[in-house]
Design a protein around this motif. Structure first.
Motif, short mmCIF file in Angstrom:
data_model
loop_
_atom_site.label_atom_id
_atom_site.label_comp_id
_atom_site.label_asym_id
_atom_site.label_seq_id
_atom_site.Cartn_x
_atom_site.Cartn_y
_atom_site.Cartn_z
N UNK A 191 -2.18 10.99 -7.19
CA UNK A 191 -1.64 11.17 -5.87
C UNK A 191 -2.65 11.02 -4.80
N UNK A 192 -3.49 11.82 -4.83
CA UNK A 192 -4.83 11.83 -3.68
C UNK A 192 -5.77 10.55 -3.93
N UNK A 205 0.87 -1.08 -0.18
CA UNK A 205 -0.01 0.16 0.06
C UNK A 205 0.98 1.27 -0.30
N UNK A 206 2.03 1.20 0.82
CA UNK A 206 2.78 2.33 0.79
C UNK A 206 3.65 2.40 -0.52
N UNK A 207 3.93 1.52 -1.39
CA UNK A 207 4.38 1.72 -2.47
C UNK A 207 3.57 2.00 -3.57
N UNK A 208 2.37 1.76 -3.55
CA UNK A 208 1.16 2.16 -4.33
C UNK A 208 0.97 3.49 -4.41
N UNK A 209 1.39 4.47 -3.07
CA UNK A 209 0.98 5.77 -3.02
C UNK A 209 2.50 6.29 -3.64
N UNK A 210 3.68 5.70 -3.25
CA UNK A 210 4.97 6.21 -3.64
C UNK A 210 5.23 6.21 -5.33
N UNK A 260 3.92 12.60 1.82
CA UNK A 260 4.91 13.80 2.01
C UNK A 260 6.09 13.66 0.87
N UNK A 261 6.26 12.20 0.88
CA UNK A 261 7.50 12.12 -0.10
C UNK A 261 7.05 12.27 -1.73
N UNK A 262 5.74 12.09 -1.93
CA UNK A 262 5.18 12.42 -3.41
C UNK A 262 4.89 13.72 -3.57
N UNK A 263 4.87 14.53 -2.50
CA UNK A 263 4.56 15.78 -2.55
C UNK A 263 3.12 16.40 -2.32
#
Length: 317
Positions: free
Chosen positions: A258-259, A246-251, A292-295
């Motif tokens: 992104x949202x 799930x984290x990788x999906x966001x990254x 936060x990493x993806x802005x």
């Protein structure tokens, strides 16, 4: 490029008396499609596509489906101006409170500028400064007032130019909605209120986007390097490969998604939490860090994650 007249009644001037938000949204979506060729989808009150993806349980990394499976639930890829198709989508989303209009599609190839007015930034003023700096004459076009106090300016674009979806690319508080994106149609209800036509009712024509402005929207821009996500951060939360995925999906979310990716990932994380497979607060912290990493702005990420928490855990309590 050509101008496109927008119906005065497309949600911007009146609601259908005695009707629900769903009925209003369907009626306005049908009007936008039947009279002016706009391709539409139903939206939830959070302004997200209202039909759940049939692939929501697919593992991260599964090849993406853009509707090839024949089912509904593929977001903007479902957009249509066929009345029967629109009714079928709204029948599948009885909780819909609004409708989205696809950008970048014929015959109008819509381009939208989302002018935010929040957190000390005034997108309207920033657009005026940008126009003055580059000597751009900005003609009157269709403008939609958002419930938060901002505005959406609509333009028609050239068929041969693909305008990307971008946030803050040309100026602070000015987000671009282009190919693969959508504009919230007037008359739609969001969590803070109703989107309404702000233009003069006698001047409701979507004008061609000025060539100089189009150049600014499509110009390349070097992206700052993303800070690295701490090694093992997701694993330390617990939840094993599920949370890592799930984290990788966001990254891996592309700009403009992104949202949506964060909301989907948070819903899945809270479903795991409800089943006792991981800790909800710790999972939220990991997803917040990924956002936060993806802005994504902190306040936007927090609101999205809390919305997902309420959607999953709130309904279960």
């Amino acid at each position: 490029m050509s101008a496109a007249t927008v119906p005065q009644g497309t949600g911007g001037r009146q609601a259908y008396q005695g009707s629900s938000d769903w009925q209003n949204a369907l009626a306005n979506a049908l009007e936008a499609a039947e009279r002016f060729g706009f391709e539409v989808i139903p939206l939830s009150v959070r302004k997200l596509p209202a039909i759940r993806s049939p692939h929501h349980e697919d593992a991260p990394g599964t090849p993406k489906c853009h509707g090839e499976c024949g089912q509904l639930g593929h977001g903007i890829h479902d957009a249509s101006n066929a009345p029967d198709r629109i009714r079928a989508m709204f029948d599948a989303a009885r909780h819909a409170a609004g409708y989205g209009i696809a950008c970048g599609r014929p015959p109008h190839h819509l381009v939208g500028l989302d002018l935010d007015r929040k957190n000390g930034v005034d997108g309207v003023w920033e657009l005026r400064k940008l126009a003055a700096k580059h000597g751009i004459s900005v003609p009157r076009t269709v403008v939609i007032r958002t419930p938060s106090g901002g505005f959406h300016a609509w333009w028609t674009g050239p068929a041969e130019v693909k305008v990307p979806n971008r946030a803050g690319h040309v100026a602070p508080g000015v987000d671009v909605r282009g190919a693969g994106g959508y504009l919230v149609g007037p008359g739609s209800r969001g969590t803070s209120g109703v989107y309404a036509l702000a233009s003069d009712p006698d001047e409701v024509t979507v004008q061609p986007i000025p060539a100089q402005l189009l150049c600014l929207l499509t110009a390349g821009k070097a992206r700052p390097a993303r800070p690295a996500f701490p090694d093992g951060a997701a694993q330390r939360v617990g939840g094993g490969r599920s949370l890592v995925g799930l984290v990788r999906c966001v990254l891996d979310a592309p700009e403009g998604q992104r949202n949506n990716r964060l909301f989907w990932a948070a819903c899945k994380a809270f479903e795991h939490a409800a089943a006792g497979r991981l800790q909800a607060d710790a999972a939220a912290a990991a997803l917040t860090q990924a956002a936060a990493v993806v802005g994504l702005p902190d306040n936007e990420a927090a609101a999205t994650i809390e919305s997902a928490r309420g959607e999953v855990l709130g309904a279960a309590t």
